[in-house]
Design a protein around this motif. Structure first.
Motif, PDB file in Angstrom:
ATOM      1  N   ARG A 418       0.909  -1.302   0.087  1.00  0.00           N
ATOM      2  CA  ARG A 418       0.055  -0.052  -0.161  1.00  0.00           C
ATOM      3  C   ARG A 418       0.654   1.143  -0.018  1.00  0.00           C
ATOM      4  N   PHE A 419       1.832   1.277   0.737  1.00  0.00           N
ATOM      5  CA  PHE A 419       2.808   2.383   0.913  1.00  0.00           C
ATOM      6  C   PHE A 419       3.440   2.773  -0.552  1.00  0.00           C
ATOM      7  N   LYS A 420       3.933   1.578  -1.269  1.00  0.00           N
ATOM      8  CA  LYS A 420       4.221   1.630  -2.711  1.00  0.00           C
ATOM      9  C   LYS A 420       3.457   2.293  -3.663  1.00  0.00           C
ATOM     10  N   GLU A 421       2.254   1.310  -3.812  1.00  0.00           N
ATOM     11  CA  GLU A 421       1.104   1.647  -4.865  1.00  0.00           C
ATOM     12  C   GLU A 421       0.299   3.007  -4.826  1.00  0.00           C
ATOM     13  N   LEU A 422      -0.011   3.186  -3.488  1.00  0.00           N
ATOM     14  CA  LEU A 422      -0.769   4.288  -3.438  1.00  0.00           C
ATOM     15  C   LEU A 422      -0.256   5.746  -2.689  1.00  0.00           C
ATOM     16  N   ALA A 423       0.982   5.609  -3.147  1.00  0.00           N
ATOM     17  CA  ALA A 423       1.820   6.979  -2.654  1.00  0.00           C
ATOM     18  C   ALA A 423       1.370   8.258  -3.190  1.00  0.00           C
ATOM     19  N   TYR A 424       1.191   9.034  -2.217  1.00  0.00           N
ATOM     20  CA  TYR A 424       0.768  10.571  -2.528  1.00  0.00           C
ATOM     21  C   TYR A 424      -0.614  10.292  -3.242  1.00  0.00           C
ATOM     22  N   GLU A 425      -1.577   9.485  -2.773  1.00  0.00           N
ATOM     23  CA  GLU A 425      -2.896   9.592  -3.093  1.00  0.00           C
ATOM     24  C   GLU A 425      -3.863   9.627  -2.071  1.00  0.00           C
ATOM     25  N   GLY A 426      -3.241  10.046  -0.896  1.00  0.00           N
ATOM     26  CA  GLY A 426      -3.922  10.409   0.333  1.00  0.00           C
ATOM     27  C   GLY A 426      -4.639   9.086   1.246  1.00  0.00           C
ATOM     28  N   PHE A 427      -3.393   8.072   1.427  1.00  0.00           N
ATOM     29  CA  PHE A 427      -3.590   6.961   2.301  1.00  0.00           C
ATOM     30  C   PHE A 427      -2.678   6.647   3.389  1.00  0.00           C
ATOM     31  N   ARG A 428      -1.527   7.122   3.097  1.00  0.00           N
ATOM     32  CA  ARG A 428      -0.506   6.548   4.205  1.00  0.00           C
ATOM     33  C   ARG A 428      -0.873   6.946   5.573  1.00  0.00           C
ATOM     34  N   PHE A 429      -0.785   8.206   5.977  1.00  0.00           N
ATOM     35  CA  PHE A 429      -1.260   8.492   7.472  1.00  0.00           C
ATOM     36  C   PHE A 429      -2.254   7.812   8.245  1.00  0.00           C
ATOM     37  N   TRP A 430      -3.387   7.862   7.375  1.00  0.00           N
ATOM     38  CA  TRP A 430      -4.692   7.023   7.759  1.00  0.00           C
ATOM     39  C   TRP A 430      -4.398   5.609   7.916  1.00  0.00           C
ATOM     40  N   ASP A 431      -3.704   5.135   6.986  1.00  0.00           N
ATOM     41  CA  ASP A 431      -3.507   3.581   7.342  1.00  0.00           C
ATOM     42  C   ASP A 431      -2.663   3.072   8.436  1.00  0.00           C
TER      43      ASP A 431
END
Length: 486
Positions: A418-431
């Motif tokens: 998820r870190f790699k695929e969804l980078a800069y799409e608004g997920f990491r902190f909430w994940d």
């Protein structure tokens, strides 16, 4: 004196009569809801206006700078946020990360439509009942989408008895103070909106800028993931995946240059004419100085953690998401750029202009893999199969993995992906909050040598943003999140 009083009294009566007549004059240029939404065409304009009010740039930037996706660049003006020192009165929170106003504003717009639409006049042959139903479905989708975003900003992990935010399900012109409600009730209304709208919106991807059945399934899968409703997450993500396959390695880069809409069921269109430049979240536009291209100020660089997580030669995502810019390195400037929203060529009107992709197939594979690993059945082989499918579409000569040895190993690998695929799409902190994980930055990514700017511990209250102080003052029934004072 008596003579003057006799004169003044008739004059006063005449003045009052004149004022009364003025008060009785009907307003001729007041555009009320009854007029603004009088026809079905007006209501469609209202729905389009609601779409226009949506923006995910705030979530993209928040998840990048509060997590480990970026490191400071040449202009460090968000220190309190990047270093997790924000409060309810923080200027950056107030100006850049206030989800209350933008999302509830869209909710207000669609609630006006939902109230007016049943009685709207038909003025076109296309104003059929089916079309009215579609508009209702789109309004419900947008209402659910906005309430889910508000939840992600201001609420902790899902628990039915924990506090959510107000769920505004009808137009209220009196703007009453509204309390926060329990998450169980909040999500019951959100899910009801999604269930109804799914039967009303078209089953077509002809216009991915508007709601459709596949987009609804994608949002249902995302909501189920946050609620830990694993079976639902599998069902809805599978529905999406069955309708929209993964992009090939050849077509994947075109997603990010807006050359194609592979994987996408819903996106927000951006254009140079409206000044919408998502790429400018990370760097300013370039200029021509003395006949040479000069790069604008770099606000945020790709973190070393994220940059080094890819196989730079074989992973198609690396070149789609990043650029080591020679113009910068030649000028002895930091050069590891976020290029995911780079848009057109340097110095052109479309530089930094790119559509915001909201729902796409890769996320659904990751949702399904996580749900399979977390479900009561604990399908670790199925989770590995989904990760293998995603990686095979992204990495040349990829060697598939076997079933995970444990749920913990599966979740760790899925989070890396998820870190790699969804980078800069608004997920990491909430994940990270969702999975109970800390934010951990490398020393080279941390803004200072202080440990407090390198690690945000698991469970820290700052994983949930403060309700903005202005909202607390305006709504006397609003409760602040734990850890913050007003």
């Amino acid at each position: 004196m008596k003579y003057r009083k006799i004169i003044y009294i008739p004059a006063l009566l005449l003045s009052l009569a004149s004022c009364r007549k003025l008060l009785e004059v009907k307003e001729t240029d007041l555009l009320t809801d009854q007029l603004a939404l009088k026809t079905v065409a007006n209501n469609e304009s209202g729905v389009i206006g609601a779409y226009a009010g949506l923006g995910t740039e705030m979530g993209i930037l928040l998840n990048a700078i509060l997590s480990d996706e970026v490191k400071k660049g040449e202009f460090y003006n968000s220190a309190t946020v990047h270093e997790w020192q924000y409060s309810s009165t923080d200027v950056t929170i107030r100006d850049n990360f206030t989800a209350v106003n933008p999302y509830y504003r869209v909710v207000d717009r669609v609630n006006r439509v939902l109230q007016a639409l049943p009685g709207a006049d038909s003025t076109r042959l296309t104003d059929t009942q089916a079309f009215r139903s579609r508009l209702r479905g789109e309004a419900l989708f947008l209402r659910a989408f906005c309430h889910f975003e508000v939840f992600r900003y201001y609420c902790n992990n899902y628990h039915a008895d924990s506090l959510a935010m107000p769920y505004i399900s009808q137009y209220r012109p009196d703007l009453p103070a509204m309390p926060r409600i329990k998450m169980g009730a909040y999500f019951e209304q959100l899910q009801a909106d999604l269930t109804e709208c799914k039967n009303l919106v078209p089953n077509s991807l002809a216009d991915v800028g508007r709601a459709n059945k596949i987009a609804v399934a994608g949002l249902q899968a995302r909501v189920a993931l946050f609620m830990k409703r694993w079976d639902d997450a599998i069902t809805y993500s599978t529905e999406y995946i069955s309708a929209l396959p993964l992009a090939t390695s050849a077509s994947f880069p075109g997603i990010w240059t807006d050359a194609n809409n592979d994987e996408i069921a819903f996106e927000l269109k951006r254009s140079a004419s409206l000044g919408a430049k998502t790429g400018s979240l990370f760097r300013a536009v370039s200029t021509v100085v003395g006949g040479k291209t000069t790069m604008g100020t770099i606000t945020w660089l790709a973190s070393d953690t994220l940059w080094n997580s890819y196989d730079t030669a074989k992973d198609v995502r690396f070149k789609a998401y990043f650029k080591d810019e020679k113009l910068l390195s030649d000028a002895a400037r930091p050069s590891h750029l976020v290029a995911k929203y780079a848009g057109g060529a340097y110095t052109t009107a479309t530089e930094n202009v790119a559509d915001n992709k909201i729902l796409r197939t890769a996320e659904m594979y990751l949702i399904r893999a996580e749900a399979k690993a977390e479900s009561a059945a604990s399908d670790l082989g199925g989770a590995a199969a989904d990760i293998n499918a995603l990686r095979a579409a992204r990495i040349a000569d990829y060697a598939p993995i076997g079933a995970y040895g444990s749920k913990e190993l599966a979740i760790a690998d899925i989070m890396r992906e998820r870190f790699k695929e969804l980078a800069y799409e608004g997920f990491r902190f909430w994940d990270l909050r969702r999975k109970g994980m800390p934010v951990t930055r490398k020393a080279s990514d941390a803004p200072t040598t202080d440990e407090s700017s390198r690690v945000l511990p698991t469970g820290n209250f700052r994983f949930v943003l403060p309700i903005p102080n202005a909202e607390i003052q305006a709504n006397k029934l609003m409760l602040q999140n734990p850890g913050y004072a007003n």
